[in-house]
Design a protein around this motif. Structure first.
Motif, PDB file in Angstrom:
ATOM      1  N   GLN A  11       0.923  -1.200  -0.048  1.00  0.00           N
ATOM      2  CA  GLN A  11       0.093   0.034  -0.051  1.00  0.00           C
ATOM      3  C   GLN A  11       0.829   1.471   0.077  1.00  0.00           C
ATOM      4  OE1 GLN A  11      -3.228   0.387  -0.130  1.00  0.00           O
ATOM      5  NE2 GLN A  11      -3.871  -1.775   0.066  1.00  0.00           N
ATOM      6  N   LYS A  12       2.046   1.321   0.829  1.00  0.00           N
ATOM      7  CA  LYS A  12       2.839   2.366   0.825  1.00  0.00           C
ATOM      8  C   LYS A  12       3.556   2.531  -0.631  1.00  0.00           C
ATOM      9  CE  LYS A  12       6.523   3.228   3.998  1.00  0.00           C
ATOM     10  NZ  LYS A  12       7.325   2.849   5.111  1.00  0.00           N
ATOM     11  N   ARG A  13       4.061   1.575  -1.234  1.00  0.00           N
ATOM     12  CA  ARG A  13       4.626   1.577  -2.662  1.00  0.00           C
ATOM     13  C   ARG A  13       3.638   2.147  -3.347  1.00  0.00           C
ATOM     14  NH1 ARG A  13       6.659  -2.935  -1.975  1.00  0.00           N
ATOM     15  NH2 ARG A  13       5.160  -4.190  -3.189  1.00  0.00           N
ATOM     16  N   ARG A  14       2.300   1.701  -3.470  1.00  0.00           N
ATOM     17  CA  ARG A  14       1.420   2.053  -4.519  1.00  0.00           C
ATOM     18  C   ARG A  14       1.133   3.585  -4.350  1.00  0.00           C
ATOM     19  NH1 ARG A  14      -4.517  -0.593  -3.823  1.00  0.00           N
ATOM     20  NH2 ARG A  14      -5.169   1.617  -2.942  1.00  0.00           N
ATOM     21  N   MET A  15       0.840   3.921  -2.936  1.00  0.00           N
ATOM     22  CA  MET A  15       0.615   5.418  -2.797  1.00  0.00           C
ATOM     23  C   MET A  15       1.824   6.398  -3.345  1.00  0.00           C
ATOM     24  SD  MET A  15      -2.421   5.409  -2.277  1.00  0.00           S
ATOM     25  CE  MET A  15      -2.824   7.358  -2.272  1.00  0.00           C
ATOM     26  N   ARG A  16       2.836   5.780  -2.967  1.00  0.00           N
ATOM     27  CA  ARG A  16       4.176   6.558  -3.396  1.00  0.00           C
ATOM     28  C   ARG A  16       4.375   6.639  -4.847  1.00  0.00           C
ATOM     29  NH1 ARG A  16       7.986   3.764  -1.157  1.00  0.00           N
ATOM     30  NH2 ARG A  16       8.430   2.549  -2.778  1.00  0.00           N
ATOM     31  N   VAL A  17       3.778   5.877  -5.661  1.00  0.00           N
ATOM     32  CA  VAL A  17       3.940   5.585  -7.239  1.00  0.00           C
ATOM     33  C   VAL A  17       2.895   6.649  -7.605  1.00  0.00           C
ATOM     34  CG1 VAL A  17       3.437   4.543  -9.447  1.00  0.00           C
ATOM     35  CG2 VAL A  17       4.900   3.733  -7.488  1.00  0.00           C
TER      36      VAL A  17
END
Length: 119
Positions: free
Chosen positions: A10-16
């Motif tokens: 989720q963290k990676r998805r929101m960062r992208v």
């Protein structure tokens, strides 16, 4: 304190997504979701908050139900490009979510580019 695999995703998805949103320039978002059995993609207009077009291996018309391989991803990519053209969209920004740009996601993106989408 360790993060779970889901929290890291989720963290990676929101960062992208947040990085891409800054560069969007009013273009629709081509959002990819990959599960263990299927792959789907949506063309989303974030300004109006609606989906312009979508394609998935779950659709019976594509004949790929339950397939999640590179060939199926390429077929879904070419289908979303055709549907985007029908909706009058030529330029998008590619949202890979938290998935790596490799394998199925890359095959989908390449097929969408070959179909005429620009990103």
């Amino acid at each position: 304190m360790s993060n779970s695999k889901r929290q890291l995703f989720q963290k990676r998805r929101m960062r992208v997504r947040n990085k891409l949103r800054k560069l969007a320039g009013g273009r629709p978002r081509l959002s990819v979701h990959r599960s263990s059995k299927n792959i789907s993609v949506q063309l989303i207009d974030d300004v109006q908050g609606r989906t312009l077009a979508s394609a998935s291996t779950l659709e019976a018309a594509l004949g790929l139900k339950g397939k999640n391989n590179v060939e199926a991803a390429a077929k879904v990519g070419s289908e979303i490009a055709a549907r985007a053209k029908a909706a009058g969209v030529e330029e998008v920004y590619f949202d890979r979510g938290g998935f790596l740009f490799h394998g199925k996601v890359k095959a989908l993106a390449d097929a969408a580019r070959e179909g005429g989408l620009k990103f």
